[in-house]
Design a protein around this motif. Structure first.
Motif, short mmCIF file in Angstrom:
data_model
loop_
_atom_site.label_atom_id
_atom_site.label_comp_id
_atom_site.label_asym_id
_atom_site.label_seq_id
_atom_site.Cartn_x
_atom_site.Cartn_y
_atom_site.Cartn_z
N GLN A 1 0.83 -1.20 0.00
CA GLN A 1 0.00 0.00 0.00
C GLN A 1 0.87 1.25 0.00
OE1 GLN A 1 -2.65 -0.38 3.42
NE2 GLN A 1 -4.25 -1.24 2.12
N ALA A 2 0.30 2.32 -0.49
CA ALA A 2 1.01 3.60 -0.49
C ALA A 2 1.45 3.94 0.93
CB ALA A 2 0.11 4.70 -1.04
N LYS B 1 4.94 5.31 -3.28
CA LYS B 1 3.82 6.01 -3.90
C LYS B 1 3.28 5.16 -5.06
CE LYS B 1 6.18 10.43 -3.07
NZ LYS B 1 6.71 11.66 -3.71
N PRO B 2 2.03 5.34 -5.43
CA PRO B 2 1.51 4.60 -6.59
C PRO B 2 2.34 4.79 -7.86
CG PRO B 2 -0.29 5.56 -5.36
CD PRO B 2 0.98 6.10 -4.74
N GLU B 3 2.91 5.97 -8.02
CA GLU B 3 3.73 6.22 -9.22
C GLU B 3 5.06 5.49 -9.19
OE1 GLU B 3 2.31 8.51 -7.19
OE2 GLU B 3 3.60 10.28 -6.97
N SER C 1 -0.36 0.24 -4.28
CA SER C 1 -1.78 0.56 -4.38
C SER C 1 -2.09 1.84 -3.61
CB SER C 1 -2.62 -0.59 -3.85
OG SER C 1 -2.36 -0.80 -2.48
N SER C 2 -3.08 2.56 -4.10
CA SER C 2 -3.44 3.83 -3.45
C SER C 2 -4.50 3.62 -2.38
CB SER C 2 -3.95 4.81 -4.49
OG SER C 2 -5.05 4.26 -5.18
#
Length: 119
Positions: free
Chosen positions: A13-14, A86-88, A118-119
């Motif tokens: 997760q983020a 981060k998701p990016e 994942s965000s």
């Protein structure tokens, strides 16, 4: 010839953390610059972090303060500690070994390990 095997990728997760590892074959590991790149087909390949044989470091701006590269020459292993993900940051991460920091991309590449945030 150098063979590189990455591990440690996965889904997180983020805000979470992962540590990538890369084990290299060969006796001359300590003489190589070692680094991590990331790339997915259709996206630009990006240099993430590199450490040369003398310990000089390079980090991409987008990971400074979050990622840390390190190496253990006795274990022929290079690591990438990734924090505050981060998701990016989602991408396939590749371990690379090359003669110098400047020419590392022309060296040896691992098979890649998927990192999904994942965000």
């Amino acid at each position: 010839q150098v063979q590189l095997v990455e591990s440690g990728g996965g889904l997180v997760q983020a805000g979470g953390s992962l540590r990538l590892s890369c084990v290299a074959s060969g006796r001359t590991f300590s003489s190589y610059a070692m680094g991590w790149f990331r790339h997915t087909p259709g996206n630009q390949r990006e240099r993430v972090a590199v450490m040369d044989s003398g310990g000089m470091l390079m980090y991409a701006d987008f990971v400074k303060g979050r990622f840390t590269i390190s190496r253990d020459n006795a274990k022929n292993t290079v690591y990438l500690q990734m924090n505050s993900l981060k998701p990016e940051d989602t991408d396939v991460y590749y371990c690379v070994a090359g003669p110098t920091m400047a020419t590392i991309e022309h060296g040896y590449w691992g098979q890649g390990t998927q990192v999904t945030v994942s965000s």
